[in-house]
Design an enzyme around this catalytic site. Sequence first.
Site, PDB file in Angstrom:
ATOM      1  N   SER A  68       4.186   5.456  -7.228  1.00  0.00           N
ATOM      2  CA  SER A  68       2.814   5.500  -6.704  1.00  0.00           C
ATOM      3  C   SER A  68       2.770   5.563  -5.172  1.00  0.00           C
ATOM      4  O   SER A  68       1.711   5.750  -4.593  1.00  0.00           O
ATOM      5  CB  SER A  68       2.020   4.281  -7.181  1.00  0.00           C
ATOM      6  OG  SER A  68       2.539   3.109  -6.588  1.00  0.00           O
ATOM      7  N   LEU A  70       4.473   7.852  -3.442  1.00  0.00           N
ATOM      8  CA  LEU A  70       4.818   9.206  -2.981  1.00  0.00           C
ATOM      9  C   LEU A  70       3.599  10.058  -2.643  1.00  0.00           C
ATOM     10  O   LEU A  70       3.727  11.073  -1.974  1.00  0.00           O
ATOM     11  CB  LEU A  70       5.693   9.914  -4.031  1.00  0.00           C
ATOM     12  CG  LEU A  70       7.002   9.180  -4.384  1.00  0.00           C
ATOM     13  CD1 LEU A  70       7.810  10.001  -5.371  1.00  0.00           C
ATOM     14  CD2 LEU A  70       7.839   8.883  -3.152  1.00  0.00           C
ATOM     15  N   GLN A  71       2.413   9.638  -3.064  1.00  0.00           N
ATOM     16  CA  GLN A  71       1.158  10.342  -2.751  1.00  0.00           C
ATOM     17  C   GLN A  71       0.884  10.356  -1.245  1.00  0.00           C
ATOM     18  O   GLN A  71       0.127  11.173  -0.755  1.00  0.00           O
ATOM     19  CB  GLN A  71       0.043   9.643  -3.557  1.00  0.00           C
ATOM     20  CG  GLN A  71      -1.377   9.945  -3.164  1.00  0.00           C
ATOM     21  CD  GLN A  71      -2.001   8.770  -2.406  1.00  0.00           C
ATOM     22  OE1 GLN A  71      -1.299   7.885  -1.907  1.00  0.00           O
ATOM     23  NE2 GLN A  71      -3.321   8.759  -2.321  1.00  0.00           N
ATOM     24  N   ARG A  72       1.497   9.447  -0.480  1.00  0.00           N
ATOM     25  CA  ARG A  72       1.246   9.394   0.972  1.00  0.00           C
ATOM     26  C   ARG A  72       2.477   9.042   1.799  1.00  0.00           C
ATOM     27  O   ARG A  72       2.511   9.346   2.997  1.00  0.00           O
ATOM     28  CB  ARG A  72       0.138   8.366   1.268  1.00  0.00           C
ATOM     29  CG  ARG A  72       0.530   6.958   0.865  1.00  0.00           C
ATOM     30  CD  ARG A  72      -0.640   6.030   0.666  1.00  0.00           C
ATOM     31  NE  ARG A  72      -0.175   4.718   0.217  1.00  0.00           N
ATOM     32  CZ  ARG A  72       0.210   4.444  -1.020  1.00  0.00           C
ATOM     33  NH1 ARG A  72       0.185   5.371  -1.947  1.00  0.00           N
ATOM     34  NH2 ARG A  72       0.638   3.242  -1.351  1.00  0.00           N
ATOM     35  N   LYS A  85      13.290   0.894   0.545  1.00  0.00           N
ATOM     36  CA  LYS A  85      12.561   1.806   1.441  1.00  0.00           C
ATOM     37  C   LYS A  85      13.292   2.023   2.760  1.00  0.00           C
ATOM     38  O   LYS A  85      13.255   3.123   3.315  1.00  0.00           O
ATOM     39  CB  LYS A  85      11.150   1.268   1.720  1.00  0.00           C
ATOM     40  CG  LYS A  85      10.203   1.482   0.561  1.00  0.00           C
ATOM     41  CD  LYS A  85       8.770   1.211   1.003  1.00  0.00           C
ATOM     42  CE  LYS A  85       7.814   1.464  -0.147  1.00  0.00           C
ATOM     43  NZ  LYS A  85       6.423   1.146   0.211  1.00  0.00           N
ATOM     44  N   ASP A 129       0.292  -3.520   6.019  1.00  0.00           N
ATOM     45  CA  ASP A 129      -0.947  -3.330   5.250  1.00  0.00           C
ATOM     46  C   ASP A 129      -1.685  -4.638   5.028  1.00  0.00           C
ATOM     47  O   ASP A 129      -2.471  -4.762   4.111  1.00  0.00           O
ATOM     48  CB  ASP A 129      -0.611  -2.687   3.898  1.00  0.00           C
ATOM     49  CG  ASP A 129       0.299  -3.568   3.065  1.00  0.00           C
ATOM     50  OD1 ASP A 129       0.749  -4.622   3.575  1.00  0.00           O
ATOM     51  OD2 ASP A 129       0.583  -3.224   1.906  1.00  0.00           O
ATOM     52  N   CYS A 175      -5.946  -8.275  23.379  1.00  0.00           N
ATOM     53  CA  CYS A 175      -5.019  -8.303  22.247  1.00  0.00           C
ATOM     54  C   CYS A 175      -5.822  -8.098  20.954  1.00  0.00           C
ATOM     55  O   CYS A 175      -7.045  -7.950  20.971  1.00  0.00           O
ATOM     56  CB  CYS A 175      -4.240  -9.616  22.220  1.00  0.00           C
ATOM     57  SG  CYS A 175      -5.135 -11.021  21.532  1.00  0.00           S
ATOM     58  N   CYS A 178      -8.624 -10.469  20.370  1.00  0.00           N
ATOM     59  CA  CYS A 178      -9.846 -10.223  21.148  1.00  0.00           C
ATOM     60  C   CYS A 178     -10.776  -9.298  20.357  1.00  0.00           C
ATOM     61  O   CYS A 178     -11.996  -9.395  20.445  1.00  0.00           O
ATOM     62  CB  CYS A 178      -9.512  -9.559  22.478  1.00  0.00           C
ATOM     63  SG  CYS A 178      -8.515 -10.559  23.587  1.00  0.00           S
ATOM     64  N   CYS A 192      -5.112  -1.396   0.582  1.00  0.00           N
ATOM     65  CA  CYS A 192      -4.916  -0.040   0.069  1.00  0.00           C
ATOM     66  C   CYS A 192      -4.663  -0.006  -1.436  1.00  0.00           C
ATOM     67  O   CYS A 192      -5.195   0.824  -2.154  1.00  0.00           O
ATOM     68  CB  CYS A 192      -3.691   0.574   0.728  1.00  0.00           C
ATOM     69  SG  CYS A 192      -4.092   1.735   1.978  1.00  0.00           S
TER      70      CYS A 192
HETATM   71 ZN   LIG Z   1      -6.668 -11.830  23.021  1.00  0.00          ZN
END
Ligand SMILES: [Zn+2]
Length: 262
Positions: A68, A70-72, A85, A129, A175, A178, A192
Amino acid sequence: MELTDAQFERYARHLILDEVGDAGQEKLLQARVLVVGAGGLGAPMLLYLAAAGVGTIGIIDDDHVDLSNLQRQVIHMTERVGSAKTQSAAATIAAVNPDIVVEQHATRLTADNVMALINDYDVIADGSDNFSTRYLLNDACHLAGKTLVAGALLRFEGQLSTFRSGVSGHQDAPCYRCLFPATPAAGTVPRCDEAGILGAVAGVIGTLQATEVIKEILSLGDSMAGRLMLYDSLSGSFRTVKFKRNPECPLCGDAPQIQAVS
Ligand SMILES: [Zn+2]
């Protein structure tokens, strides 16, 4: 360091750019970039960084290639379903550009190992992710004085920014905290694997991240520090919004409360 004849040919379209040239290409070959996650964002990033001749690329991922993905995740091949990986990505990189040294970190990024892992690299690219990894990398990069190029994806949209609040000379830069002071409440922002993602959108944002990493290495153009780029594939539009350092930020504000990653 002198470019070989094969390198002159391989990187000819870089060398012809006055802003890159021999000196820039040598800088790329000597650069060390850490890519966190060999997934939807990591795959195009790794391919373009390798093709560009970024000499040493570290890859952090503790996962295995799934059908699943390999689609992206275009760096992985059908025959490598089930492989680590990091190994699969390293094999593709070796086929694209044998100049590149790949350092495989088949481990999960944690508060205990993050400082040691990022320490050896010039630029860190976040292709993770989940929010906990994003905050962890943001805090660690700030404390270690590293530049962080971060991307994120959701369904038909993506976003990108660069954080260098800890880099000397850039202390006014904001950062990630913030921009997003608190982790969204559980369940309000799906991941995802729960919400889906149009595969090619990962290619857009991951490729933009690779571009920004190369710009940071070469000090080219305008950094994305202090700017958030938003891409909406359905409307076919990009938008860039500026944001500032938050004086109340617990990490990079006037009275920081975070002095170590946890
Ligand atoms: Zn900051």
